[in-house]
Enzyme design. Structure first.
Site, PDB file in Angstrom:
ATOM      1  N   LYS A 141       0.853  -1.187   0.000  1.00  0.00           N
ATOM      2  CA  LYS A 141       0.000   0.000   0.000  1.00  0.00           C
ATOM      3  C   LYS A 141       0.887   1.235   0.000  1.00  0.00           C
ATOM      4  O   LYS A 141       1.713   1.428   0.890  1.00  0.00           O
ATOM      5  CB  LYS A 141      -0.907  -0.011   1.233  1.00  0.00           C
ATOM      6  CG  LYS A 141      -1.723   1.260   1.366  1.00  0.00           C
ATOM      7  CD  LYS A 141      -2.781   1.159   2.432  1.00  0.00           C
ATOM      8  CE  LYS A 141      -3.481   2.501   2.597  1.00  0.00           C
ATOM      9  NZ  LYS A 141      -4.543   2.463   3.597  1.00  0.00           N
ATOM     10  N   LYS A 165      -2.226  -1.544  -3.843  1.00  0.00           N
ATOM     11  CA  LYS A 165      -3.093  -0.368  -3.791  1.00  0.00           C
ATOM     12  C   LYS A 165      -2.272   0.898  -3.875  1.00  0.00           C
ATOM     13  O   LYS A 165      -1.274   0.985  -3.150  1.00  0.00           O
ATOM     14  CB  LYS A 165      -3.869  -0.401  -2.469  1.00  0.00           C
ATOM     15  CG  LYS A 165      -4.702   0.807  -2.199  1.00  0.00           C
ATOM     16  CD  LYS A 165      -5.363   0.674  -0.863  1.00  0.00           C
ATOM     17  CE  LYS A 165      -6.026   1.994  -0.538  1.00  0.00           C
ATOM     18  NZ  LYS A 165      -6.297   2.135   0.843  1.00  0.00           N
TER      19      LYS A 165
HETATM   20  C1  PBG Z   1      -7.423   3.289   5.529  1.00  0.00           C
HETATM   21  C2  PBG Z   1      -7.674   3.259   4.067  1.00  0.00           C
HETATM   22  C3  PBG Z   1      -7.517   4.256   3.112  1.00  0.00           C
HETATM   23  C4  PBG Z   1      -8.014   3.737   1.905  1.00  0.00           C
HETATM   24  C5  PBG Z   1      -8.423   2.440   2.168  1.00  0.00           C
HETATM   25  N1  PBG Z   1      -8.177   2.156   3.505  1.00  0.00           N
HETATM   26  C6  PBG Z   1      -7.049   5.656   3.228  1.00  0.00           C
HETATM   27  C7  PBG Z   1      -5.661   5.972   3.567  1.00  0.00           C
HETATM   28  O1  PBG Z   1      -4.805   5.115   3.724  1.00  0.00           O
HETATM   29  O2  PBG Z   1      -5.428   7.159   3.719  1.00  0.00           O
HETATM   30  C8  PBG Z   1      -8.098   4.464   0.593  1.00  0.00           C
HETATM   31  C9  PBG Z   1      -9.126   3.943  -0.370  1.00  0.00           C
HETATM   32  C10 PBG Z   1      -9.463   4.856  -1.480  1.00  0.00           C
HETATM   33  O3  PBG Z   1      -8.839   5.906  -1.705  1.00  0.00           O
HETATM   34  O4  PBG Z   1     -10.422   4.529  -2.187  1.00  0.00           O
HETATM   35  N2  PBG Z   1      -6.127   3.432   5.941  1.00  0.00           N
END
Ligand code: PBG
Length: 323
Positions: free
Chosen positions: A195, A248
């Site tokens: 991520k 992601k």
């Molecule tokens: C929680 C999380 C996030 C997203 C999914 N889980 C936000 C982040 O990490 O700031 C983002 C999903 C999206 O942008 O559609 N940590």
């Protein structure tokens, strides 16, 4: 011998031929739809930067899930906006927290719809960071306790899969141990293993009301410049017991999806995140691109790169276009 013996256009001549030789399929059964749950009743509030997506109360979400299930979409992933946030993210691991209650209601109303919970603290902390703040940074090891409690409370509520998205080191092992000790050895972990610290999460932070109040997430989420490091993140999560892994965002990281597909023989997910969705919507609303074709192309490309399934705000459109 090339041209004129070989003519690549032969197999493109009709829709039937193109269909016969198509390499990649996209079905609603490959899609997971993200939902944002808020307190209250009969609440359905559109998210400004994500047209067609809503913050919804549990009762509305259950009705929504009936529709999602009837469309053949594989499942949902739940994000919660608690009634109150605090320094310790206590709403995230409360037995009757917003996500826990949503899971109970959805699994009661639509038992066959796969219900995944996002395990993270950022929606629940007053400062918007993903864990306990010590000296202006998220403390890794204390945060592991919060995440484990969240995951176990989600499992107790009936979640089919838990998906940690916080990027703390060691969270998969901690959550696996917590689940096993609490009597949930069968609940799988879908790890947001690779991520990135991405600007493409912008609209999500409006949807989940989770923008960090100071600083950013670069001390825990990955540097977009790094690819090999993603392989190491995945390898470690698998060693710790992850059942499935995720990359992601998706579209800007197709190379990472491909690398992961080639190296690891486990189910691979990709998250087409909020910013990817909003860019496509915005351009389509301006008449600059064709919405339906862009939806199909963007998601087919994510599948072609190697993702087995995709978390996407376009899941219902996939059902409409490809179902
Ligand atoms: C929680 C999380 C996030 C997203 C999914 N889980 C936000 C982040 O990490 O700031 C983002 C999903 C999206 O942008 O559609 N940590």
């Amino acid at each position: 011998m090339a041209f004129p013996i070989h003519r690549m256009r032969r197999l493109r001549a009709s829709a039937e031929l193109r269909s016969l030789v198509r390499e990649t399929e996209l079905n609603p059964g490959d899609c997971i739809f993200p939902l944002f749950i808020v307190p209250g009743e009969d609440v359905k509030k559109e998210i400004g930067s994500m047209p067609g997506n809503y913050q919804m109360s549990i009762d509305v979400a259950v009705r929504e899930c009936e529709e999602i299930h009837s469309l053949g979409i594989a499942g949902i992933i739940l994000f919660g906006i608690p009634p109150a946030k605090d320094e310790e993210a206590s709403g995230g691991y409360h037995e009757h927290g917003i996500v826990q209650e949503a899971v109970r209601a959805i699994k009661h109303g639509v038992p066959k719809l796969l219900t995944i919970t996002d395990v993270c603290n950022c929606e629940y902390t007053s400062h918007g960071h993903c864990g306990k703040i010590i000296d202006n940074d998220v403390d890794n090891d204390i945060t592991l306790g919060w995440l484990t409690r969240s995951a176990v409370s989600h499992a107790r509520a009936g979640a089919d899969i838990v998906a940690p998205s916080d990027m703390m080191d060691g969270r998969v092992a901690a959550i696996r141990k917590g689940l096993d000790e609490a009597g949930f050895p069968k609940v799988p972990i879908l790890s947001y293993a690779a991520k990135y610290a991405s600007a493409f999460y912008g609209p999500f932070r409006e949807a989940a009301e989770s923008a960090p109040q100071f600083g950013d997430r670069r001390s825990y989420q990955m540097d977009p410049a790094n690819g090999r490091e993603a392989m190491r993140e995945i390898e470690l999560d698998l060693e710790e017991g992850a059942d499935m892994i995720m990359v992601k965002p998706a579209g800007p990281y197709l190379d990472i999806i491909r690398m992961a597909r080639d190296r690891f023989d486990v189910p691979l997910a990709a998250y087409q995140v909020s910013g990817e969705f909003s860019m496509i919507m915005a351009a389509a609303r301006n008449g600059w691109i064709d919405l339906d074709r862009t939806i199909l192309e963007s998601l087919t490309s994510i599948r072609r790169a190697g993702a087995d399934f995709v978390l996407t705000y376009f899941a219902k459109d996939v059902a409409r276009l490809a179902g």
